[in-house]
Design an enzyme around this catalytic site. Structure first.
Site, mmCIF file in Angstrom:
data_model
loop_
_atom_site.group_PDB
_atom_site.id
_atom_site.type_symbol
_atom_site.label_atom_id
_atom_site.label_comp_id
_atom_site.label_asym_id
_atom_site.label_seq_id
_atom_site.Cartn_x
_atom_site.Cartn_y
_atom_site.Cartn_z
ATOM 1 N N THR A 1 4.297 2.546 5.611
ATOM 2 C CA THR A 1 2.884 2.171 5.615
ATOM 3 C C THR A 1 2.147 3.086 6.580
ATOM 4 O O THR A 1 2.668 3.393 7.661
ATOM 5 C CB THR A 1 2.650 0.697 6.017
ATOM 6 O OG1 THR A 1 1.285 0.530 6.443
ATOM 7 C CG2 THR A 1 3.544 0.246 7.159
ATOM 8 N N ARG A 50 1.183 -5.308 -5.276
ATOM 9 C CA ARG A 50 1.347 -6.436 -4.354
ATOM 10 C C ARG A 50 1.582 -7.640 -5.271
ATOM 11 O O ARG A 50 0.641 -8.180 -5.841
ATOM 12 C CB ARG A 50 0.096 -6.625 -3.490
ATOM 13 C CG ARG A 50 -0.271 -5.362 -2.669
ATOM 14 C CD ARG A 50 -1.364 -5.665 -1.669
ATOM 15 N NE ARG A 50 -2.054 -4.477 -1.168
ATOM 16 C CZ ARG A 50 -1.729 -3.788 -0.073
ATOM 17 N NH1 ARG A 50 -0.694 -4.149 0.642
ATOM 18 N NH2 ARG A 50 -2.434 -2.753 0.319
ATOM 19 N N ASP A 69 -0.209 2.386 8.365
ATOM 20 C CA ASP A 69 -0.772 1.659 9.519
ATOM 21 C C ASP A 69 0.124 1.667 10.763
ATOM 22 O O ASP A 69 -0.335 1.354 11.855
ATOM 23 C CB ASP A 69 -1.024 0.192 9.136
ATOM 24 C CG ASP A 69 -2.171 0.049 8.152
ATOM 25 O OD1 ASP A 69 -2.819 1.060 7.845
ATOM 26 O OD2 ASP A 69 -2.416 -1.088 7.689
ATOM 27 N N GLY A 119 0.840 -1.201 0.000
ATOM 28 C CA GLY A 119 0.000 0.000 0.000
ATOM 29 C C GLY A 119 0.872 1.246 0.000
ATOM 30 O O GLY A 119 1.849 1.323 0.746
ATOM 31 N N ASP A 127 2.222 -0.493 11.547
ATOM 32 C CA ASP A 127 2.020 -1.830 12.115
ATOM 33 C C ASP A 127 3.237 -2.747 11.982
ATOM 34 O O ASP A 127 3.098 -3.964 11.922
ATOM 35 C CB ASP A 127 0.792 -2.495 11.480
ATOM 36 C CG ASP A 127 1.000 -2.781 10.006
ATOM 37 O OD1 ASP A 127 1.874 -2.145 9.390
ATOM 38 O OD2 ASP A 127 0.300 -3.654 9.458
ATOM 39 N N ASP A 168 5.208 -5.253 5.671
ATOM 40 C CA ASP A 168 5.760 -6.592 5.935
ATOM 41 C C ASP A 168 5.881 -7.452 4.672
ATOM 42 O O ASP A 168 6.840 -8.224 4.540
ATOM 43 C CB ASP A 168 4.986 -7.313 7.052
ATOM 44 C CG ASP A 168 3.485 -7.350 6.812
ATOM 45 O OD1 ASP A 168 3.033 -6.807 5.790
ATOM 46 O OD2 ASP A 168 2.774 -7.936 7.645
ATOM 47 N N ARG A 187 -5.573 -2.241 8.570
ATOM 48 C CA ARG A 187 -6.036 -3.613 8.363
ATOM 49 C C ARG A 187 -5.858 -4.475 9.608
ATOM 50 O O ARG A 187 -6.779 -5.118 10.066
ATOM 51 C CB ARG A 187 -5.276 -4.229 7.184
ATOM 52 C CG ARG A 187 -5.944 -5.463 6.651
ATOM 53 C CD ARG A 187 -5.057 -6.291 5.727
ATOM 54 N NE ARG A 187 -4.055 -5.543 5.028
ATOM 55 C CZ ARG A 187 -4.009 -5.354 3.716
ATOM 56 N NH1 ARG A 187 -4.961 -5.842 2.970
ATOM 57 N NH2 ARG A 187 -3.004 -4.692 3.167
#
Ligand code: F6P
Length: 355
Positions: free
Chosen positions: A128, A75, A130, A14, A132, A106, A174
């Site tokens: 990203t 992706r 996120d 993303g 995360d 990741d 997500r």
């Protein structure tokens, strides 16, 4: 030590605001050391198909403030196949690419470690919205996404206040609730639901009722997309039915993934890009650049991927076998610290929503 004449840079997964600033930094840092750079388009897809361009400083001029990624993203499933990897290695050989900087999340790092194993030194940069990636405190794009989310929540708050309404707002992330949690606090949300901390829906409804009695007219509820739209819409209906406050549902979705990167993201991207090039030219490989306590450092990608799974409760059988007991202990400590950060912030959010 391997001599680097040319390196490649790619963005994958993303997109995130600040990716262009990171690419610019990689290109300018490499050129400053007399190393050529090729931009690889569409992530690992471009590495397989050979879609690359030799970059000069002019190619990255004035892109530091651009959102999205000029290198495009993908992706790429083919890259996980032996045939895909063989083609990617062939591209590196034919074009003389001695090492790669891969910017993403990741999935990007899984690709980076595969390349490293196959003899192409690769360094990952976390990009990203996120935030995360468990092994780093910060990922490029997070601050911009937070600010955009906060502004959109503020806008919704304005109209809620005029009409005495509640807005249940689903935000991206997500597998991570950072955006909902931090932007929710910054927008004065009455309730925040994220996957990392148990959500007490009854208590949230009670808070809205109490605050309404105290004269509050507007209510913001932030929900991470982890819960799914069905949950958020059902919760919005519950709020309306049980509190009598007219309640709307809004999904911010990809709106928070665009926008010119904030200072934090431009600066972090600039620092991480240079750091990644220094690492590569220093003979390092298979590492992800991290920020811990405000300092840049590195984590082995294989460690970063597994500590991530540990935190997200997605460990597979045998995942920990490749690590020493000390390393596993370190992973547990990292996860405990991350969890404590979520718990602390959530506690703050709930306390601030009492009155
Ligand atoms: O990983 C970043 C992210 O924006 C997540 O928050 C979101 O769930 C996902 O990407 C959306 O992916 P896509 O753009 O492929 O729909």
């Amino acid at each position: 030590m391997k001599e680097f004449k040319k390196i490649g840079v790619l963005t994958s997964g993303g997109d995130a605001p600040g990716m262009n600033a990171a690419v610019r930094s990689v290109v300018l840092s490499a050129l400053a050391k007399g190393v050529e750079v090729v931009g690889i388009y569409k992530g690992y897809t471009g590495l397989i198909s050979g879609e690359v361009k030799e970059f000069s400083a002019a190619d990255v001029r004035h892109i530091i403030d651009d959102s999205g990624t000029h290198l495009y993203s993908d992706r790429c499933l083919d890259f996980k196949t032996p045939e895909g990897m063989a083609k990617a290695l062939n591209t590196c050989k034919e074009l003389g690419i001695d090492g790669i900087v891969a910017i993403g999340g990741d999935g990007t790092f899984r690709g980076a470690t595969d390349l490293s194993i196959h003899g192409i030194p690769t360094i990952g940069i976390p990009g990203t919205i996120d935030n995360d990636i468990t092994s780093t405190d910060y990922t490029i794009g997070f601050d911009t996404a937070l600010n955009t989310t906060m502004k959109l929540m503020d806008n919704l708050r304005d109209t809620c206040e005029s009409h005495a309404r509640c807005d249940v707002i689903e935000v991206m992330g997500r597998n991570a609730g950072w955006i909902a949690l931090e932007a929710g606090i910054a927008s004065g949300a009455v309730a925040i639901a994220i996957g990392e901390v148990d959500f007490d829906a009854d208590a949230a409804i009670e808070r809205i009722k109490n605050l309404k009695e105290k004269g509050h007219r507007s209510f913001i509820v932030a929900i991470s997309e982890t819960f799914g739209a069905e949950f958020s819409e059902a919760f919005a209906k519950r709020v309306q039915d049980e509190t009598g406050v007219e309640t709307k549902f809004a999904r911010l979705a990809h709106t928070v993934r665009g926008g010119s990167p904030t200072l934090r993201d431009r600066l972090t991207a600039s620092k991480m890009g240079k750091y990644a090039v220094d690492l590569l030219l220093d003979g390092k490989s298979d590492l992800v650049v991290c920020e811990k306590g405000g300092e840049l450092c590195t984590t082995e990608i294989k460690f970063a991927l597994i500590v991530d799974r540990m935190f997200k409760n997605t460990l597979k059988e045998g995942d920990l076998d490749k690590f020493t007991p000390e390393e596993v202990e370190l992973m547990r400590n990292i996860c405990a610290k991350k969890q404590a950060a979520f718990d602390d912030l959530m506690n703050t959010a709930i306390i601030l929503a009492q009155n």
